[in-house]
Design a protein around this motif. Structure first.
Motif, mmCIF file in Angstrom:
data_model
loop_
_atom_site.group_PDB
_atom_site.id
_atom_site.type_symbol
_atom_site.label_atom_id
_atom_site.label_comp_id
_atom_site.label_asym_id
_atom_site.label_seq_id
_atom_site.Cartn_x
_atom_site.Cartn_y
_atom_site.Cartn_z
ATOM 1 N N LYS A 1 16.635 -32.956 -52.182
ATOM 2 C CA LYS A 1 15.641 -33.265 -53.209
ATOM 3 C C LYS A 1 16.246 -34.143 -54.294
ATOM 4 N N ALA A 2 17.466 -33.821 -54.690
ATOM 5 C CA ALA A 2 18.143 -34.609 -55.728
ATOM 6 C C ALA A 2 18.368 -36.041 -55.279
ATOM 7 N N THR B 1 15.994 -38.999 -56.354
ATOM 8 C CA THR B 1 15.882 -39.571 -57.707
ATOM 9 C C THR B 1 17.212 -39.710 -58.428
ATOM 10 N N THR B 2 18.306 -39.252 -57.822
ATOM 11 C CA THR B 2 19.582 -39.233 -58.524
ATOM 12 C C THR B 2 20.531 -40.285 -57.987
ATOM 13 N N ALA B 3 21.217 -40.985 -58.891
ATOM 14 C CA ALA B 3 22.204 -41.987 -58.499
ATOM 15 C C ALA B 3 23.399 -41.318 -57.829
ATOM 16 N N SER B 4 24.050 -42.037 -56.941
ATOM 17 C CA SER B 4 25.189 -41.472 -56.220
ATOM 18 C C SER B 4 26.329 -41.101 -57.163
ATOM 19 N N PHE C 1 21.098 -38.413 -67.447
ATOM 20 C CA PHE C 1 20.781 -37.445 -66.409
ATOM 21 C C PHE C 1 19.272 -37.369 -66.192
ATOM 22 N N ALA C 2 18.851 -37.566 -64.945
ATOM 23 C CA ALA C 2 17.450 -37.520 -64.574
ATOM 24 C C ALA C 2 17.130 -36.140 -64.013
ATOM 25 N N SER C 3 15.857 -35.942 -63.639
ATOM 26 C CA SER C 3 15.453 -34.647 -63.106
ATOM 27 C C SER C 3 16.215 -34.306 -61.834
ATOM 28 N N GLY C 4 16.564 -35.324 -61.041
ATOM 29 C CA GLY C 4 17.310 -35.080 -59.818
ATOM 30 C C GLY C 4 18.672 -34.461 -60.054
#
Length: 310
Positions: free
Chosen positions: A88-89, A92-95, A153-156
């Protein structure tokens, strides 16, 4: 000493295999939703492990029935939630953020081992952890510290942190596995229960979202993560925690970004920079500093572990 080498070797091999999960997840992020990806992965793992565990299930069955609450708790942490949160992360989340959150799992192990079991955090172990964190920071920032200070920091990232915490707690409570329950029996029970608990969410996702695209990348990814990252690695991790404990196994897990970088170079052709080499050296050095036995500690640790078993 033999048990120690077996424990460290099992933890290291499990970590190497797990590092490929990032490459696989990146390849199928847009092709299959997280709950379905996680469900099929663990179904493959259960199918693969059953022939190896079938003969011993008769002996394990009484322990499985008696410890169903504990096994359900471990299944939810390690099978139902952990990788689903990571998948899930990845949407939306950068590596870079993901790589920074990976080391939080051993930190969870270290802190909760102190709180729940009174396991000491020695100066040498703390120094090793700090050295590893410095190496990870250098590794993922590519030597540009301004990259770290500018993170948003995003929701992911919350999902990724949740997955790391699940893994830390899973490893920590692994030490409570009943001795009469074999490693294979434990894994069969947690795989099956984890699939059962994830089934309603997987079915709901399948109804609400488009069905996965059965492209070669999806099939290869599910087979690799199901056989390698789920069956083989979780079995190795169980052996590692049994022999060296969750804290030392967790510190070995710090090396995952190093192997992830190697995998990215070999499979994706990404260039390895000097900062990555330096960061990898710090990670390996920190692991050795935190886990290498010193004189007088081996006998003391052996007496403590013998007391814990009795």
């Amino acid at each position: 000493m033999k048990q120690g080498f077996l424990g460290y070797g099992s933890a290291l091999l499990a970590t190497i295999i797990w590092s490929g999960n990032f490459v696989a997840a990146r390849a199928v992020a847009a092709l299959i939703p997280p709950w379905q990806c996680n469900f099929w992965r663990w179904l493959v793992a259960l199918i693969v492990i059953l022939p190896f565990a079938w003969k011993g299930l008769g002996k394990d069955w009484s322990a499985i029935r008696r410890e169903w609450r504990y096994l359900s708790f471990m299944a939810i942490l390690g099978v139902t939630l952990m990788n689903t949160l990571i998948y899930k992360a990845g949407q939306t989340t950068a590596s870079l953020n993901m790589a920074l959150l990976v080391p939080t799992a051993p930190i969870v192990i270290l802190v909760f081992s102190r709180v729940l079991y009174g396991e000491p955090i020695t100066a040498r172990r703390l120094a090793g952890v700090l050295l590893v964190l410095a190496g990870v920071g250098l590794l993922v920032s590519r030597g540009d510290l301004a990259t770290l200070t500018g993170l948003h920091f995003a929701s992911g990232d919350v999902w990724a942190l949740g997955g790391a915490i699940c893994f830390g707690l899973y490893s920590l409570f692994m030490r409570r596995r009943p001795r009469e329950l074999s490693a294979l029996g434990f894994n069969v029970a947690t795989f099956a229960l984890g699939l059962l608990f994830s089934l309603p969410f997987t079915a709901a996702e399948a109804c609400l979202l488009p069905l996965p695209k059965l492209e070669p990348a999806v099939i290869i990814s599910i087979i690799y993560t199901g056989v390698g990252c789920s069956f083989v690695s979780f079995w190795l991790w169980t052996l590692a925690v049994d022999r060296i404990g969750p804290v030392k196994a967790g510190i070995v897990y710090y090396s995952l970004p190093v192997f992830a970088a190697v995998g990215s170079f070999l499979i994706l052709g990404e260039r390895v920079t000097g900062a990555q080499l330096a960061g990898g050296s710090l990670v390996i050095g920190g692991i050795l500093a935190a886990t290498w036995p010193h004189r007088g500690a081996t006998a003391e640790q052996g007496e403590k572990e013998h007391g814990d078993e009795t």
